[in-house]
Design an enzyme around this catalytic site. Sequence first.
Site, PDB file in Angstrom:
ATOM      1  N   SER A  61      73.624-102.893 -11.289  1.00  0.00           N
ATOM      2  CA  SER A  61      74.033-104.060 -11.606  1.00  0.00           C
ATOM      3  C   SER A  61      75.057-104.173 -12.513  1.00  0.00           C
ATOM      4  CB  SER A  61      72.537-104.373 -12.645  1.00  0.00           C
ATOM      5  OG  SER A  61      72.868-105.416 -13.369  1.00  0.00           O
ATOM      6  N   GLU A 115      67.813-104.764   1.375  1.00  0.00           N
ATOM      7  CA  GLU A 115      67.571-106.096   1.333  1.00  0.00           C
ATOM      8  C   GLU A 115      68.457-106.736   2.265  1.00  0.00           C
ATOM      9  OE1 GLU A 115      65.972-105.977  -3.442  1.00  0.00           O
ATOM     10  OE2 GLU A 115      68.140-106.408  -2.887  1.00  0.00           O
TER      11      GLU A 115
END
Length: 473
Positions: free
Chosen positions: A294, A307
């Site tokens: 992140s 994903e």
Amino acid sequence: MTGEDNDEAGESLTGDGSGSGEADDPDDVVRRDRFSGGPARGFLSSLAADERLFAADLAVDRAHVVMLAEQGIVDDADAAAILEALADVEAAGHGALPDGEDVHAAIETAVVDRVGAAGGRMHTARSRNDEVAACLRYRLREDVLDLVEATVAAREVLVDVAADHVETVMPGLTHLQPAQPTTLAHYLSSYESALARDTERLLDAYGRLNRSPLGAAAFAGTPFDVDRERTAELLGFDGLVANAMDAASTRDFLVETTAAAAALATTLSGLAADLVIYAHRGFVDLDDDYASTSSVMPQKKNPDAMELVRGTAGDAAAGLNGLLSTLKGLPRAYNRDLQRAHPHAFDAVDAVVEATEVAAGAIATADWQADTLAAAAEEGFATATGVADRLAMAGVPFRTAHEVVARAAEQGADYAAVEAAAEEVLEEPLSTYVDRAAVEAALDPEESVASRDSVGGPAPAAVDLDREVASYV
Ligand code: ARG
């Protein structure tokens, strides 16, 4: 109509088409620019997107010219000059093509620029309609094989990793709830089985894709004595799309390859979704190469690649939908809508090839946490069905056994709970039916797995990894 007839505007049949040198100025013979100089020029042109078809068009041109020469439709000297020009056009590359409505027109212009008017003989006995259909099939063939190759490689990875985990017990989930213990090998090989069918679908579509529409001309055949089998052979096609109207207008080969790619992407999306969940549960540690962090939360390791694999199913399904929507209700024969059909297929196939390779890479490098998997298999009374099965094998009707174990689930899910529930429901001691050791075995995840050795079951002896994956290619 005018614009759609550009193709015909460039063609003039002069006798048998042989002979040479009617005009020296290429502009005298390449007249399709008549209709495309206006504000819609960019809109009409597919030249930039057609870069993907550049090599295919050169191959189709060469095969066609060789056939024309062999049939005596174009004399050898003109054919040789055209082939030489095509080599030169190839060396110069797509970026050096003159302006044109598409790659087919631009290559023809480039040939005429080099050869003179005789270069215009290249387009004898054909149309851009059969030409583009041949190019699409020629190019997509390659792309489908890339996809098959990626799929087979992914299957090999699944089987290889599975082979190391035939005894790695893990929780099997339904509705994401603990269901029954299984093994990592059983799980991974379930996806290999699904990908095997995806491979078959691709190869099945390939069989029909790999047929030649060339020689159909605009849609209505040609008076020239063309040898369609010969161009098919030169281009490596396995037979013809015989009916000229069908050959020039159908794009069902795009539909079925894109559908097969979308089905494959859907399979992969399930695998990817599992890996996202398994990473969350600590069942697997994905390699850093397949994770992201992140920008703000320093501790994060996110399964982004998985994903994105999952998300690619959306691209593929959208491509299929775009394609079907474009093709739906198109009248016979050729309509320019078709120019907007094939990018859906190419984009979908590209995305799925990449997703397949990434999924395979993630599986190949993942670090499976056997202890966490084994501990998770103990959770949620996942062995309950096995205990009920054991009672049923001892003669208790399965529905009654189900009730015994359902009560045991509420009372602690251990041997004592099963014993107490059996007394209640059966009104007899549990030992009348089955001894303690057998129930304890059924309660143990590892033994539970080992007991399920029916065909396709997870017992180490039943998991069949002896597959000839490579036999598909
Ligand atoms: N660029 C066109 C396509 O992709 C080629 C065929 C053009 N034919 C025509 N009649 N305008 O479909």
